[in-house]
Enzyme design. Structure first.
Site, mmCIF file in Angstrom:
data_model
loop_
_atom_site.group_PDB
_atom_site.id
_atom_site.type_symbol
_atom_site.label_atom_id
_atom_site.label_comp_id
_atom_site.label_asym_id
_atom_site.label_seq_id
_atom_site.Cartn_x
_atom_site.Cartn_y
_atom_site.Cartn_z
ATOM 1 N N PHE A 106 -59.527 -119.017 -4.692
ATOM 2 C CA PHE A 106 -60.537 -119.669 -5.513
ATOM 3 C C PHE A 106 -60.047 -119.701 -6.949
ATOM 4 O O PHE A 106 -59.742 -118.655 -7.532
ATOM 5 C CB PHE A 106 -61.888 -118.954 -5.440
ATOM 6 C CG PHE A 106 -62.956 -119.704 -6.189
ATOM 7 C CD1 PHE A 106 -63.564 -120.813 -5.638
ATOM 8 C CD2 PHE A 106 -63.318 -119.326 -7.480
ATOM 9 C CE1 PHE A 106 -64.519 -121.546 -6.348
ATOM 10 C CE2 PHE A 106 -64.269 -120.040 -8.197
ATOM 11 C CZ PHE A 106 -64.873 -121.151 -7.621
ATOM 12 N N ASP B 171 -53.925 -115.210 -11.079
ATOM 13 C CA ASP B 171 -55.305 -115.506 -11.466
ATOM 14 C C ASP B 171 -56.073 -114.192 -11.360
ATOM 15 O O ASP B 171 -56.436 -113.762 -10.271
ATOM 16 C CB ASP B 171 -55.886 -116.583 -10.539
ATOM 17 C CG ASP B 171 -57.361 -116.866 -10.821
ATOM 18 O OD1 ASP B 171 -58.011 -116.045 -11.497
ATOM 19 O OD2 ASP B 171 -57.865 -117.901 -10.345
ATOM 20 N N LYS C 178 -64.422 -114.065 -16.305
ATOM 21 C CA LYS C 178 -65.460 -113.152 -15.816
ATOM 22 C C LYS C 178 -65.651 -111.871 -16.633
ATOM 23 O O LYS C 178 -66.429 -111.855 -17.578
ATOM 24 C CB LYS C 178 -65.203 -112.829 -14.341
ATOM 25 C CG LYS C 178 -65.397 -114.050 -13.444
ATOM 26 C CD LYS C 178 -65.641 -113.683 -11.991
ATOM 27 C CE LYS C 178 -66.135 -114.865 -11.196
ATOM 28 N NZ LYS C 178 -65.107 -115.776 -10.727
HETATM 29 C C1 LIG Z 1 -64.738 -117.123 -10.745
HETATM 30 C C2 LIG Z 1 -63.287 -117.400 -10.579
HETATM 31 C C3 LIG Z 1 -62.703 -118.542 -11.148
HETATM 32 C C4 LIG Z 1 -63.505 -119.593 -11.896
HETATM 33 O O1 LIG Z 1 -64.069 -119.105 -13.055
HETATM 34 P P1 LIG Z 1 -65.246 -119.963 -13.767
HETATM 35 O O2 LIG Z 1 -65.524 -119.206 -15.012
HETATM 36 O O3 LIG Z 1 -66.396 -119.992 -12.806
HETATM 37 O O4 LIG Z 1 -64.694 -121.314 -14.022
HETATM 38 C C5 LIG Z 1 -61.349 -118.717 -10.997
HETATM 39 N N1 LIG Z 1 -60.595 -117.821 -10.325
HETATM 40 C C6 LIG Z 1 -61.118 -116.714 -9.771
HETATM 41 C C7 LIG Z 1 -60.224 -115.745 -9.085
HETATM 42 C C8 LIG Z 1 -62.484 -116.474 -9.866
HETATM 43 O O5 LIG Z 1 -63.006 -115.394 -9.281
#
Ligand SMILES: *Cc1c(COP(=O)(O)O)cnc(C)c1O
Length: 395
Positions: free
Chosen positions: A135, A220, A249
């Site tokens: 994600f 990420d 986050k």
């Molecule tokens: C939540 C998340 C995103 C996206 O972040 P947003 O602030 O919602 O755009 C990207 N990568 C990972 C691993 C995430 O958990």
């Protein structure tokens, strides 16, 4: 009192499935709804409030900064932005940072950087390999990076330049690598994809492969960063350094902010290559600086590792009581509990009724991402609420 849930139905785009709870207040691990009911929040604003809701250090920083300077622009230097940059760079293996407003935007920046790297150093290579079940966010670019068909199918044509391969499968990654590959982008531990921990040695082998091919490794760490896995950054738990890392986050202590960071050799962006009106603004940077500094100064990451082990141990005790629980997986304060059937939605609804907020990350898996400051007492209370909920669902 207004019926906010009716107003939502009428006014808001119906894109999110919500629990029937209108949250009006938060403090530490607890939140309260508009009827005064108290909940233990084991979602912490979606792995965001790493030091709890409305932490006094963050509240003070926001209040002071709001009264001083909220926003100017990146045409000028601002102090909170640079204080935050220093905390992140001084405590990580990365050398430079750029701030965005969200996770998806941070990843967009990282991929732009990787494509520029490909242009300058890899004969124009521009493809990024990502993993299935990953994600990376909801922008048009990041849904192509996100290897899950239900985030992609309705929005074709997808952005070019992304190849999704099996996670935790080195051979699949090797097969997908070609002369046009400029980077590999992975979550060190997949969160949204169901709390998937890679096999021992996978990330190290990916690192070696990227070195061999001269391509960038992007982690990420939007969900795994800032102490979530029991180390300040997830890469430290796996002892594998990325060339580029993204954060969001847990970075802002509740304020909306993201970041992408790069080692010097990968820092190829030049003046004019990237920008953001709000990215790196004084207000959210002050919040993120207060939160990050608190995490670093108080060893919150290490404490999260200990508190997470206790939570995992108690969840394993539940597993021995309920045969429907198939496994307890994850690291630190990012834990998934799997069931033998698709009951996670029912379990989460029953937990909400009991006063415990959790996430049904997969039809058969619930996810725990509580504040890193979770106490033993709160853990015990949460486990007892979950146990009551399971009794109701499984009876
Ligand atoms: C939540 C998340 C995103 C996206 O972040 P947003 O602030 O919602 O755009 C990207 N990568 C990972 C691993 C995430 O958990």
């Amino acid at each position: 009192m207004s019926n906010w849930q009716e107003i939502e139905k009428q006014y808001y785009m119906q894109v999110v499935r919500r629990q029937p709870v209108t949250i009006v207040k938060g403090q530490g691990t607890k939140v309260w709804d508009d009827t005064g009911k108290e909940y233990l929040d084991f979602t912490s604003g979606w792995a965001v409030n790493n030091i709890g809701h409305c932490h006094p250090a963050v509240v003070k920083a926001v209040q002071d900064q709001a009264a001083t300077l909220m926003q100017t622009s990146n045409a000028y230097y601002t102090i909170p932005q640079l204080e935050l940059a220093k905390v992140l760079i001084d405590n990580s293996c990365l050398d430079r940072v750029f701030f965005s407003n969200s996770g998806a935007e941070a990843n967009e920046g990282a991929v732009k950087l990787a494509r520029k790297y490909g242009k300058l150093k890899l004969n124009g290579a521009n493809e990024v390999i990502t993993a299935l079940n990953s994600f990376h966010g909801r922008t048009l670019g990041m849904i192509a990076a996100t290897g899950q068909p239900h985030y992609q199918e309705a929005w074709a044509p997808l952005a070019e330049g992304f190849i999704n391969v099996e996670y935790d499968d080195l051979d699949a990654l090797k097969r997908a690598t070609n002369d046009n590959t400029c980077a590999v982008m992975l979550e060190p531990l997949q969160g949204e994809g169901g709390v998937n921990v890679p096999e021992e040695g996978y990330l190290k082998a990916v690192r070696d492969w990227c070195n061999q091919k001269g391509i960038l490794l992007i982690f990420d760490e939007i969900q795994t960063g800032l102490g979530r896995l029991g180390t300040l950054f997830g890469y430290q738990s796996f002892e594998v350094e990325p060339d580029v890392m993204t954060l969001a986050k847990g970075l802002g202590g509740g304020a909306p902010i993201g970041a992408f960071l790069a080692k010097e050799h990968a820092s190829v962006l030049e003046p004019g290559d990237h920008g953001s009106t709000f990215g790196g603004n004084a207000l959210t940077c002050a919040a993120a600086h207060a939160s990050s500094k608190y995490i670093v100064d108080n060893n919150v990451s290490e404490k999260a590792g200990i508190a997470g082990s206790y939570l995992k141990q108690e969840l394993n005790t539940l597993k021995s009581k309920y045969s429907q629980i198939t496994d307890v997986r994850g690291m630190g304060m990012l834990i998934g509990v799997g069931f033998d059937t698709d009951i996670s939605g029912q379990v989460v609804a029953a937990c909400t009724a009991e006063g415990l907020l959790l996430n049904a990350v997969r039809p058969n898996t619930i996810r725990f991402m509580p504040p890193l400051t979770l106490s033993v007492e709160e853990t015990d209370q949460g486990i007892s609420k979950l146990s009551n909920a399971l009794d109701k669902v499984l009876q």
